[in-house]
Design an enzyme around this catalytic site. Structure first.
Site, PDB file in Angstrom:
ATOM      1  N   TYR A 150      58.140  27.757  34.171  1.00  0.00           N
ATOM      2  CA  TYR A 150      59.560  28.102  33.999  1.00  0.00           C
ATOM      3  C   TYR A 150      59.813  29.525  34.497  1.00  0.00           C
ATOM      4  CZ  TYR A 150      64.044  29.060  31.770  1.00  0.00           C
ATOM      5  OH  TYR A 150      65.347  29.416  31.529  1.00  0.00           O
ATOM      6  N   LYS A 154      62.422  30.866  37.541  1.00  0.00           N
ATOM      7  CA  LYS A 154      63.453  31.891  37.387  1.00  0.00           C
ATOM      8  C   LYS A 154      63.190  33.096  38.286  1.00  0.00           C
ATOM      9  CE  LYS A 154      66.248  29.781  34.659  1.00  0.00           C
ATOM     10  NZ  LYS A 154      67.590  29.403  35.145  1.00  0.00           N
TER      11      LYS A 154
END
Length: 279
Positions: A150, A154
């Site tokens: 994750y 980002k």
């Protein structure tokens, strides 16, 4: 459908109770024509009952986004003042136990989705001399444990946005990366019930991992977060990076003044990683 002359905003990922939902209501309160996207299985009454335009669109599919572009053009007279790339999913797992297929799905939404949205909507943004708003995360800054994939998605979004900002400036379009702290949303719902794989070297932490993926953070509310983001997003020249939400102050300060390895010790303590050391 007739167009109108109100400023317009398109927000992806507006499921009930999430950041997108809160952003839609906040933009509407500022006098914007709000256009929101949902996936086919998601209810829409929380938006339609407020007079918000809602369309089913999957940011991983060209056909969906082309159809959406046509619909938005008819509402906004072929202009778009603000595009908010909010659609996102989370995959939580140790780096060494990562299921690459799951990560591919996440990157398709978190990274390739915003790329696709800008690819299809940039003419409308240029017509309006508008803004692109990318919803990033402090996870893209620090090595938050169990979030390697994750975090990578980002970080990729942040750096893509950086270059997009430079390239779009001569065309009159601004780009802002929102560096989000902890916000109380439903993004963790895909992780509920997730377990470490059998034979994982992290087995001594299986209880801690289970507690982590099932946690309910007590953090910045979506409404508080949306108010701050919209206040920045509506500016003609928003900041390149806008930090908001719980923990962003310490992360921003630490990223500037502390060594990279500072976070190693901090997260080792927070996540009890010493349990993995051989006696």
């Amino acid at each position: 459908m007739k167009g109108n002359n109100l400023p317009s905003v398109l927000i992806t990922g507006c499921g009930k109770g999430g950041i997108g939902h809160a952003l839609a209501l906040e933009f509407q309160s500022k006098g914007y024509t709000v256009i929101a996207t949902l996936l086919a299985h998601e209810p829409r009454e929380h938006l339609t009952e407020c007079g918000i335009h809602v369309f089913t669109a999957d940011v991983t599919k060209d056909a969906d986004i082309e159809k959406l572009r046509v619909e938005v053009s008819s509402i906004t007279n072929n202009r778009l003042d603000i595009l908010v790339n909010n659609a996102g999913i989370c995959y939580t797992m140790t780096a060494i136990d990562t299921d690459v297929d799951e990560v591919s799905k996440m990157f398709a939404v978190n990274v390739f989705g915003p790329m696709r949205m800008v690819r299809f909507f940039h003419p409308l943004l240029v017509n309006a001399q508008g803004n692109v708003v990318n919803i990033g995360s402090v996870g893209g800054i620090v090595p938050y444990v169990y979030g390697s994939s994750y975090n990578a998605s980002k970080a990729a979004l942040h750096h893509w946005g950086n270059t997009l900002r430079v390239e779009m400036k001569p065309l009159g379009v601004s780009v802002v990366n929102i560096i989000s702290g902890e916000v109380g949303t439903n993004i963790l719902k895909r992780d509920v019930g997730r377990h470490l794989p059998v034979g994982s070297l992290y087995a001594p932490l299986q209880d801690e991992f289970a507690n982590h993926v099932n946690r309910t953070p007590s953090t910045t509310t979506p409404q508080e977060y949306a108010a701050a983001v919209v206040s920045e997003a509506v500016k003609r020249h928003p900041r390149a990076w806008f930090w908001t939400g719980a923990t962003t102050f310490i992360v921003r300060w630490g990223d500037v003044f502390l060594p990279r390895t500072y976070w190693d010790g901090l997260f080792t303590r927070w996540f009890n990683l010493d349990k993995l050391q051989k006696k």
